[in-house]
Each structure stands twice: as structure tokens, then as C-alpha cells.
Design a protein around this motif. Structure first.
Motif, mmCIF file in Angstrom:
data_model
loop_
_atom_site.group_PDB
_atom_site.id
_atom_site.type_symbol
_atom_site.label_atom_id
_atom_site.label_comp_id
_atom_site.label_asym_id
_atom_site.label_seq_id
_atom_site.Cartn_x
_atom_site.Cartn_y
_atom_site.Cartn_z
ATOM 1 N N UNK A 146 0.880 -1.181 0.000
ATOM 2 C CA UNK A 146 0.000 0.000 0.000
ATOM 3 C C UNK A 146 0.910 1.221 0.000
ATOM 4 N N UNK A 147 0.515 2.259 -0.709
ATOM 5 C CA UNK A 147 1.364 3.437 -0.797
ATOM 6 C C UNK A 147 2.637 3.100 -1.546
ATOM 7 N N UNK A 148 3.739 3.744 -1.150
ATOM 8 C CA UNK A 148 5.045 3.476 -1.744
ATOM 9 C C UNK A 148 6.069 3.459 -0.614
ATOM 10 N N UNK A 157 -3.440 0.199 8.486
ATOM 11 C CA UNK A 157 -4.750 -0.022 9.107
ATOM 12 C C UNK A 157 -5.591 -0.906 8.189
ATOM 13 N N UNK A 158 -5.812 -2.152 8.597
ATOM 14 C CA UNK A 158 -6.569 -3.106 7.786
ATOM 15 C C UNK A 158 -7.785 -3.607 8.566
ATOM 16 N N UNK A 163 -7.241 -10.995 4.075
ATOM 17 C CA UNK A 163 -8.299 -10.841 3.071
ATOM 18 C C UNK A 163 -7.939 -9.725 2.089
ATOM 19 N N UNK A 164 -7.357 -8.635 2.612
ATOM 20 C CA UNK A 164 -7.009 -7.514 1.727
ATOM 21 C C UNK A 164 -5.793 -7.844 0.855
ATOM 22 N N UNK A 165 -4.822 -8.560 1.413
ATOM 23 C CA UNK A 165 -3.686 -9.018 0.600
ATOM 24 C C UNK A 165 -4.188 -9.951 -0.499
ATOM 25 N N UNK A 166 -5.075 -10.880 -0.111
ATOM 26 C CA UNK A 166 -5.648 -11.848 -1.057
ATOM 27 C C UNK A 166 -6.385 -11.123 -2.187
ATOM 28 N N UNK A 193 6.651 -6.538 5.733
ATOM 29 C CA UNK A 193 7.277 -5.258 6.027
ATOM 30 C C UNK A 193 6.840 -4.102 5.153
ATOM 31 N N UNK A 194 6.069 -4.376 4.134
ATOM 32 C CA UNK A 194 5.612 -3.317 3.233
ATOM 33 C C UNK A 194 4.178 -2.935 3.600
ATOM 34 N N UNK A 195 4.028 -1.794 4.261
ATOM 35 C CA UNK A 195 2.730 -1.345 4.766
ATOM 36 C C UNK A 195 2.142 -2.350 5.761
ATOM 37 N N UNK A 196 3.027 -2.942 6.548
ATOM 38 C CA UNK A 196 2.604 -3.825 7.645
ATOM 39 C C UNK A 196 3.439 -3.517 8.878
ATOM 40 N N UNK A 197 2.807 -3.561 10.045
ATOM 41 C CA UNK A 197 3.564 -3.415 11.281
ATOM 42 C C UNK A 197 4.039 -4.797 11.749
ATOM 43 N N UNK A 198 4.740 -4.829 12.863
ATOM 44 C CA UNK A 198 5.355 -6.082 13.319
ATOM 45 C C UNK A 198 4.328 -7.183 13.561
#
Length: 287
Positions: A146-148, A157-158, A163-166, A193-198
Motif C-alpha cells: 500500500x502506498x510506496x 490499518x486493515x 483478506x485484503x492481501x488476497x 514489512x511493506x505497509x505492515x507493522x510487526x
């Protein structure tokens, strides 16, 4: 899923074993090894070492994609990547991947000898990427983002992460095949690590089997990443090798086909043992 893919006379048989993609950053600013391999000699020497260590693919990137990375011009990216690819093609026997979101860089790299395009935007940053890949007939890796890289950590924020990755990957697989890319040449990457927190990164590992339903080989790139540093309380990316090993085991057990790693020799040992346990296909190496 197409069970095999032949790239540069090498047969990748999905499900039979784990394949390793060695990371080769020809950049001054990548998060764990920036500036180490940004000369042709250093890059080719590192590529040869990774092949000797068991790499099945070498992934060359000229634009850092770490959070907040500065965007360089296409001319700069081409200047970093092409000379390295040209020399590597003569010196190493395994397939070469180019890590880029630009269709012009992808095209030039393939013409210089690259075999695969690894697009962290999943074909969304450059509208010409998917048609270009289709015209060249090479495999593509579609990653979720998401984003760059400058903005992505603002978009964590998901409602339902997997489901959103899918959904994103489904859409991009559809777009890729509509552009003329063979479904058997599409590899997917959930984008650790791309638009995801730990916590979200950990959730991807737990729920990775859900992505198998997309019927594409899965690549996981967790090597040395910051979520491992947080767990280990280890600020030095190079000191996260054992954390990376644990993440690689989890990825293999949950269905990953390719691991994108910096420490190839160590992760080769990890994958051999994990494959012997999980895939029940112990491969005896020659002495």
C-alpha cells in the motif's frame, strides 16, 4: 497451480523443495547492506558466493525499497543495474531477477540477461509493466503493498489483513493474465514489512496457507527485517540471522516456495532440514 516452471534451463518444481533467492542490493542505502555491493566487481563476487552457497536465483535491485527510501531517477537505476546484470550473466549459471517497479528498467534488464522481474508494487506503479512483461514472456513476482516506500508505513490499518492481501493479489493476477502473462509465470509475495507493522508481519506467517488458494507459487522475504529486530531486541540487521532462520522455517511449514534471503549459505541449511521434515523429501547432497 502449474507444478513446474523452467527458467534458463532450470526446472523449478513447486512443492518439491524450497528455492532460495539471494538478495543483491547494488545501492548505497539499502537497510542492511547498502554500499557494500555497488561496484560491479563487488556485486559479481557476492553473486558468485551466493550461488556457491546454494542460491537458486539472484535478485538484483538498484532502488532501495526500505521505509523512507529516497526515489532515484530511472537513468540512475538503469546505470546501477544494467552493468551488473551484463557481467553477472556471463559469470553465474542461475536465473537473475531484477527488483524494479519500472517497465523500462525491467525491459532493459531482461535484454541485458535478466530472467525474472520482481515488482514490489505488484504491477501497479507503472501501467506499462504488465504489458511489457507479457511481451517479453518472462516470469513476474507480484507483491502486495500500500502506498510506496516513502509512505507505506502510514497505511497499516486493515479490516482483515490477509483478506485484503488476497484481494489485491487476485486483482493483480487477473490484470496480469489479461495483459497476456501466462498464469504459470506468476509468483506472489505477501510483502512482509511493506505497509505492515510487526504484528501484521507475524499474522502473515500464521495465515500464509490461505494464500495457497491463489494457485501461484509464494515468495516470502523476511530476511533481516525490522520486525525480527524488535522481537530479538537487535538493532543490527546482520545480527538477525537466527531470527531470519526461524521465520524461514515458519514460511516453509506454511507453504512458501521461495525464500528471499541475504544469508544464503545459512538459509540453505535451514531449508534442507525444514524440507526434509515438512516435504518428506530428504535430498542427500554430494560430499
Amino acid at each position: 497451480m502449474t507444478r513446474k516452471l523452467i527458467i534458463r534451463e532450470r526446472c523449478f518444481e513447486w512443492g518439491q523443495r524450497t528455492y532460495l533467492m539471494g538478495v543483491l542490493n547494488v545501492t548505497p542505502d539499502s537497510f542492511s547492506d547498502g554500499g557494500e555491493f555497488n561496484t560491479i566487481t563487488a556485486a559479481v563476487t557476492q553473486a558468485q558466493a551466493m550461488v556457491a552457497g546454494g542460491a537458486d536465483i539472484i535478485d538484483v535491485g538498484g532502488q532501495s525499497t526500505r521505509p523512507g527510501a529516497e526515489q532515484i531517477t530511472l537513468a540512475e537505476e538503469i546505470e546501477r543495474v544494467l552493468p551488473v546484470v551484463r557481467v553477472m550473466r556471463k559469470e553465474i549459471p542461475v536465473p537473475i531477477s531484477v527488483d524494479t517497479t519500472s517497465s523500462s528498467v525491467a525491459k532493459a534488464a531482461v535484454e541485458a540477461g535478466a530472467d525474472i522481474v520482481n515488482d514490489i508494487s505488484g504491477g501497479t506503479f507503472d501501467p506499462q509493466m504488465l504489458p511489457t512483461i507479457a511481451s517479453m514472456g518472462v516470469p513476474i513476482i507480484l507483491m502486495h503493498i500500500r502506498g510506496n516506500p516513502q509512505t507505506m508505513q502510514q497505511f497499516t490499518d486493515y479490516q482483515d489483513l490477509i483478506e485484503e492481501i488476497y484481494s489485491f493479489l487476485t486483482k493483480q493476477i487477473t490484470a496480469a493474465t489479461a495483459a497476456g502473462i501466462d498464469k504459470g509465470k506468476i509468483i506472489i509475495d505477501p510483502g512482509i514489512g511493506f505497509a505492515k507493522n510487526s504484528e501484521q508481519n507475524l499474522e502473515i506467517f500464521r495465515r500464509l496457507p490461505e494464500l495457497r488458494q491463489l494457485n501461484c507459487p509464494i515468495l516470502v522475504g523476511a530476511s533481516r527485517k525490522s520486525f525480527l529486530g524488535r522481537i530479538l531486541n537487535q538493532p543490527d540487521p546482520k545480527a538477525r540471522v537466527w531470527g531470519t532462520a526461524a521465520a524461514c522455517c515458519a514460511a516453509i511449514f506454511n507453504g512458501a516456495d521461495i525464500l528471499r534471503v541475504h544469508d544464503v549459505k545459512e538459509m540453505r541449511d535451514v531449508s534442507l532440514v525444514a524440507d526434509a521434515i515438512f516435504r518428506q523429501s530428504l535430498q542427500v547432497l554430494p560430499n
